[in-house]
Scaffold this active site. Structure first.
Site, PDB file in Angstrom:
ATOM      1  N   HIS A 131       1.167  -0.985   0.093  1.00 20.57           N
ATOM      2  CA  HIS A 131      -0.006   0.534   0.209  1.00 20.57           C
ATOM      3  C   HIS A 131       0.617   1.530   0.273  1.00 20.57           C
ATOM      4  O   HIS A 131       0.333   2.264   0.575  1.00 20.57           O
ATOM      5  CB  HIS A 131      -1.005   0.306   1.133  1.00 20.57           C
ATOM      6  CG  HIS A 131      -1.874  -0.888   1.211  1.00 20.57           C
ATOM      7  ND1 HIS A 131      -3.368  -1.388   0.802  1.00 20.57           N
ATOM      8  CD2 HIS A 131      -1.339  -2.314   1.951  1.00 20.57           C
ATOM      9  CE1 HIS A 131      -3.670  -2.263   0.657  1.00 20.57           C
ATOM     10  NE2 HIS A 131      -2.583  -3.313   1.625  1.00 20.57           N
TER      11      HIS A 131
ATOM     12  N   SER B 139      15.074  22.880 -13.300  1.00 21.35           N
ATOM     13  CA  SER B 139      13.960  23.345 -14.197  1.00 21.35           C
ATOM     14  C   SER B 139      13.892  25.529 -14.870  1.00 21.35           C
ATOM     15  O   SER B 139      15.000  25.865 -14.108  1.00 21.35           O
ATOM     16  CB  SER B 139      13.383  24.169 -12.966  1.00 21.35           C
ATOM     17  OG  SER B 139      11.944  24.614 -13.189  1.00 21.35           O
TER      18      SER B 139
ATOM     19  N   LYS C 236      15.610  22.445  -8.369  1.00 24.16           N
ATOM     20  CA  LYS C 236      14.625  21.510  -8.992  1.00 24.16           C
ATOM     21  C   LYS C 236      15.669  20.157  -9.782  1.00 24.16           C
ATOM     22  O   LYS C 236      16.895  20.736 -11.011  1.00 24.16           O
ATOM     23  CB  LYS C 236      13.884  21.460 -10.383  1.00 24.16           C
ATOM     24  CG  LYS C 236      12.387  22.484  -9.562  1.00 24.16           C
ATOM     25  CD  LYS C 236      11.932  20.987  -8.602  1.00 24.16           C
ATOM     26  CE  LYS C 236      11.088  20.369  -9.463  1.00 24.16           C
ATOM     27  NZ  LYS C 236       9.588  20.642  -9.748  1.00 24.16           N
TER      28      LYS C 236
ATOM     29  N   GLU D 146      10.202   9.905 -16.423  1.00 21.77           N
ATOM     30  CA  GLU D 146       9.194   9.787 -16.067  1.00 21.77           C
ATOM     31  C   GLU D 146       8.276   9.540 -17.805  1.00 21.77           C
ATOM     32  O   GLU D 146       7.033   9.459 -18.296  1.00 21.77           O
ATOM     33  CB  GLU D 146       9.007  10.917 -16.162  1.00 21.77           C
ATOM     34  CG  GLU D 146       8.868  11.775 -14.935  1.00 21.77           C
ATOM     35  CD  GLU D 146       8.825  13.454 -14.594  1.00 21.77           C
ATOM     36  OE1 GLU D 146       8.261  13.725 -14.818  1.00 21.77           O
ATOM     37  OE2 GLU D 146      10.145  13.784 -14.253  1.00 21.77           O
TER      38      GLU D 146
END
Ligand code: ARG
Length: 459
Positions: free
Chosen positions: A157, A278, A284, A291
């Site tokens: 979970h 970024s 970042k 991704e």
């Protein structure tokens, strides 16, 4: 004017829009090697069977070699009015060798020709895929060996469940990829029957030798039913199915890399080689490659669904719908190869942060199951009662803001008076993972054995 290949019955050529919707050369030129190999095997067989003469055969073989060379060197003029790779090659052959070119298409149709070409292409793709999967397994196995004893939280979970080792976690993916390879092998064996000689749909009256062409092209045998042979695209669907399952595995690993790279997890760090910054937020470091692997799985799954929908309503035998079979497969193959290369790169690139993993696992009472098992073993409690007692002890520790091994014995005894000092022996992370020695378990010694076994099985 009328088509040079079927112009006998046609007075006029197609409308411009007909030509555009009909042509497949834009993508099926990828089949050129297979098309020429198939034609050479066919011509050799026709001559051996006395269906064409030997000098015609020699002219055809030499001409096809020249066509192949022109294509390989980028000198070939592909033409949309010639619709597809088969007619482009044949038409150029006629320009080069003249009349004998017209004998090549004896006892075959583009229907058995395209099925043969496409199977050969998918077979090569499966072989490449196996190599790419093996390379990713090798990377995972190397990193698993390095981290056989590195403790991290195991989750259910996405909540901390029990401690595992990072090596054990990585080896889970080695198993998935092993199944992907085995599916590819199964699919390869099943597709390896040669459609050539099924002709348009019904077979041919010429005395052809289908075994000869099948063997020449590396097939195990000719297909048994001509109608099936020209209508079957199971091999493409199987390829896309196994590619989709594989892409799903890569996507799950990518999702974990994305999570692990967050400041909340910090389990791993990717170097500049696999991250982007970024344009506005200087802090970042985004795991874009992971991704994109996660996202591109969608394309592969989409390709499978697309072809299933194309095929589901088609009566036997060939329909032009089946020309729509190639792009999904080509695109899925390209996408999957890219995702595998990127994943292998990330696995080799990442640095694990064992301290961050330890902090995370300690926060989640990961040895609660070990405590319950101790209560069963040492005090003879039934597991259900031990579960309940442990739950109350966890609650105490939570209230005090400490881990189980930092909770004083007296506190534990308020829940169950028979607990002794011995309990602390099972509450450390090291003791917990080391105790899980069942076959396939996370004990570091087991993981080291599993690494060695995986090298034997897969590399
Ligand atoms: N370009 C066609 C395809 O990819 C080749 C087969 C054409 N056969 C036919 N009967 N029109 O499917």
């Amino acid at each position: 004017g009328a088509n040079s290949l079927w112009g006998g019955r046609f007075a006029a050529g197609p409308s411009a829009i007909m030509q555009r919707i009909n042509a497949s050369i834009g993508f099926d030129k990828a089949l050129w090697r297979q098309d020429i190999a198939g034609s050479k095997a066919h011509a050799a067989m026709l001559a051996r069977q006395g269906i064409i003469g030997e000098s015609d055969r020699d002219a055809i073989l030499a001409g096809l070699d020249q066509v192949a060379q022109e294509i390989a060197e980028g000198r070939f003029q592909f033409s949309e009015d010639l619709e597809d790779i088969h007619m482009n090659v044949e038409s150029r052959l006629r320009e080069i060798i003249g009349e004998p070119a017209g004998r090549l298409h004896t006892a075959r149709s583009r229907n058995d020709q395209v099925a043969t070409d496409f199977k050969l292409w998918v077979r090569d793709a499966l072989d490449r895929l196996d190599g790419d999967l093996k390379a990713l397994q090798a990377a995972l196995i190397d990193r698993a060996e390095e981290h056989a004893g590195t403790i991290m939280p195991g989750f259910t979970h996405l909540q901390t469940a029990q401690p595992v080792t990072f090596g054990h976690h990585l080896l889970a993916y080695v198993e998935m990829l092993g199944r992907d390879r085995s599916r590819a092998l199964d699919a390869r064996a099943r597709l390896n029957e040669c459609p050539l000689g099924s002709a348009a749909l019904a077979g041919t009256p010429y005395p052809i030798d289908r075994e000869m062409t099948a063997w020449a092209l590396g097939f195990d045998r000719p297909t048994a039913n001509s109608l099936d042979a020209v209508s079957d695209r199971d091999f493409a669907l199987e390829y896309l199915s196994l590619a989709s399952i594989c892409a799903t595995h890569l996507s799950r690993l990518a999702e974990e890399v994305v999570l692990w790279c967050t400041t909340q997890f910090r389990f791993v760090r990717l170097t500049d080689a696999f991250t982007t910054g970024s344009s506005i937020m200087p802090q970042k470091r985004n795991p874009d490659a992971a991704e994109l692997v996660r996202a591109k799985a969608g394309r592969v799954i989409g390709a499978l669904n697309g072809l299933l929908v194309v095929m589901k309503g088609l009566p036997l035998a060939y329909s032009k719908d089946m020309q729509e079979d190639k792009e999904p497969v080509f695109q899925a193959d390209e996408t999957l190869a890219l995702c595998l290369a990127a994943t292998t790169g990330m696995v080799r690139d990442l640095t694990a942060d064992p301290d961050a993993m330890r902090r995370a696992v300690e926060a989640g009472f990961p040895t609660a199951t070990d405590l319950a098992d101790w209560l069963v073993r040492s005090l003879g409690l039934p597991f259900r009662e031990a579960h309940h007692v442990t739950g109350r002890i966890v609650k105490l520790a939570e209230e005090r803001g400490v881990g189980l091994s930092a909770l004083p014995l007296e506190a534990m005894r308020t829940v169950h008076p028979a607990i002794t000092e011995d309990v602390f022996g099972v509450l450390t992370l090291e003791a917990s993972v080391a105790s899980r020695t069942s076959f396939g378990g996370t004990a570091p010694d087991r993981v080291r054995e599993a690494v060695a076994a995986a090298r034997e099985r897969f590399l």
